[in-house]
Design an enzyme around this catalytic site. Structure first.
Site, PDB file in Angstrom:
ATOM      1  N   HIS A 257       0.959  -1.202  -0.013  1.00 14.47           N
ATOM      2  CA  HIS A 257      -0.047   0.055   0.003  1.00 14.47           C
ATOM      3  C   HIS A 257       0.811   1.286  -0.070  1.00 14.47           C
ATOM      4  O   HIS A 257       1.923   1.177   0.364  1.00 14.47           O
ATOM      5  CB  HIS A 257      -1.122   0.223   1.064  1.00 14.47           C
TER       6      HIS A 257
ATOM      7  N   CYS B 134       2.637  -5.319   6.680  1.00 13.00           N
ATOM      8  CA  CYS B 134       2.467  -4.844   5.486  1.00 13.00           C
ATOM      9  C   CYS B 134       3.407  -4.196   4.941  1.00 13.00           C
ATOM     10  O   CYS B 134       4.552  -3.863   5.540  1.00 13.00           O
ATOM     11  CB  CYS B 134       1.232  -3.896   5.349  1.00 13.00           C
TER      12      CYS B 134
END
Length: 450
Positions: free
Chosen positions: A361, A380
């Site tokens: 992301h 992440c």
């Protein structure tokens, strides 16, 4: 007369080798009559799939060219001699018997050539299939198509036979994925134990083995296009047709929350995403802020409380939540951050659905990307340039400015993403060593960076 199963197997192998010898230039079927030799070759263990492979060619030798053993035989012996790099025992592939068969084949005798052919094939099949057999190193496979597998015997031999050069195929370890082959070849070139003995330069063989084991846990065919994320170097590459078409820095998981090893398919982009906080962060971060600053803390930070975890959950007034109970862990609160410039997900996230809740992301916090060591996330992968990755994945500029919150944009085709951990890697043909932040190598790191 009763024919035992072993005798039937020997007869079948003998018939195969009779046809094989007949295929060698200048050799007739009448010259293939030594039953004792046939039984000896049958005892080398030629399986049914090997016989099927030769019958399909039909009976064209793989290792014998122009009445001589090809240079590919030496390449196979080299691979066997260095098999400890792969966590394998060289003696399992009968190198002394192979050498004996090759020495016999030097006479040019059709039967000796056939014996060498059979021995080389059986040893190659065993070695290549064992090299392809992955260790359990904790890789997550959300998509079964990317799970590595051991090829069938005939499949493996047909692939080898289709190579323009059998010697080149063995030298570049063509049945393994290119990341594994690159590291193995560089390790041998830089002093790892090989056919010539134990090298002195590479001393951290345990770390090398760990890195090879992690790479062999990827599929042999990585795909024509794929994304490679290396958590050890905190860097991402976009690869097409075997070449890197771009790279960027990334932020990966902190040592307490490491980014997992994974092989998955990126299926869609989520534009202007919400950030759904994990319950532990809602407990430690949001509850603490609400208790110290009041429910207005959530409004100021653009956090929203939802009634539950379902798709049709409704917003809840944060003043109605017992934040002390949330902080104590007695109740769980679902909290998300609204899309916008300060959203922790940034403008886009790239989704490869998995039960670890990990994805690639964007991030508004670009300063962390300037750090040399970039282990700051909760698992992440934060991207230095998410729009550029989006263009590469989709072939278009992402319509972020016009998108509604959490708008899904499917990729034209799913693209594999491989999250690896290379504490020993190859740069410009040389080995480089990186810190083992996550402690996945085992043992003490002793190999000096170059």
């Amino acid at each position: 007369m009763i024919i035992t199963k072993g005798a039937r197997r020997s007869i079948r192998c003998a018939l195969l080798l009779t046809a094989l010898w007949a295929a060698v230039p200048g050799v007739g079927a009448a010259q293939a009559g030594d039953q004792a030799l046939r039984v000896a070759i049958a005892d080398r263990g030629g399986p049914r799939e090997v016989r099927s492979f030769y019958a399909a060619r039909p009976n064209q030798p793989l290792w014998i060219v122009g009445g001589h053993v090809s240079p590919a035989a030496d390449k196979l012996l080299d691979l066997i001699a260095s098999a400890r790099l792969d966590g394998l025992d060289p003696d399992d592939y009968r190198p002394r018997a192979l050498v004996s068969a090759l020495e016999g084949a030097a006479s040019g005798s059709p039967r000796a050539l056939a014996r060498a052919e059979a021995a080389l094939t059986v040893s190659f099949v065993a070695l290549a299939r064992d090299m392809r057999r992955p260790r359990d190193v904790g890789v997550v496979y959300p998509d079964a198509v990317l799970r590595p597998r051991v090829p069938g015997v005939r499949e493996l031999l047909m692939e080898a036979a289709s190579a323009p050069s059998m010697a080149d195929y063995l030298e570049r370890i063509g049945w393994m994925n290119p990341l594994y082959a690159e590291l193995r070849l560089a390790a041998l070139a830089n002093g790892a134990p090989g056919p010539g003995g134990v090298g002195e330069e590479l001393t951290d063989r345990e770390a090398l083995r760990a890195n090879l084991d992690r790479l062999r846990a990827l599929p042999a065919d990585l795909g024509r296009r794929y994304v490679l994320v290396d958590a050890a170097s905190a860097r991402l590459w976009m690869v097409a047709d075997g070449r890197a078409q771009g790279t960027m820095r990334v932020v990966v998981g902190k040592t307490a929350e490491p980014t997992p090893l994974m092989a998955a398919l990126i299926k869609y982009a989520s534009l202007n995403p919400y950030w759904n906080l994990p319950p532990d962060l809602a407990r430690s971060r949001i509850a603490a802020g609400a208790l110290s600053q009041g429910p207005g803390f959530l409004t100021a930070k653009r956090y929203q409380v939802l009634s539950d975890w379902s798709d049709d959950a409704r917003p809840v007034d944060p003043s109605t939540v017992d934040w002390q109970a949330v902080a104590d862990g007695r109740i769980e609160a679902r909290v998300r951050q609204l899309p916008g410039p300060g959203n922790a997900m940034g403008r886009v996230k790239f989704m490869f659905p998995n039960d670890k809740g990990v994805y690639l992301h964007d991030t508004p916090d670009k300063k962390l990307l300037k750090e040399d060591d970039r282990q700051f996330s909760a698992g992440c992968v934060r991207l230095e340039d998410a729009p550029r990755l989006g263009r590469w994945l989709t072939g278009r500029v992402l319509p972020i400015a016009r998108a509604r919150p959490e708008q899904r944009l499917d990729l034209p085709q799913p693209v594999p993403v491989y999250i690896v951990y290379r504490t020993i890697a190859v740069e410009n043909g040389r080995l480089v060593s990186r810190p083992d932040f996550y402690g996945r190598d085992g043992g003490e790191r002793r190999y000096a960076a170059r």
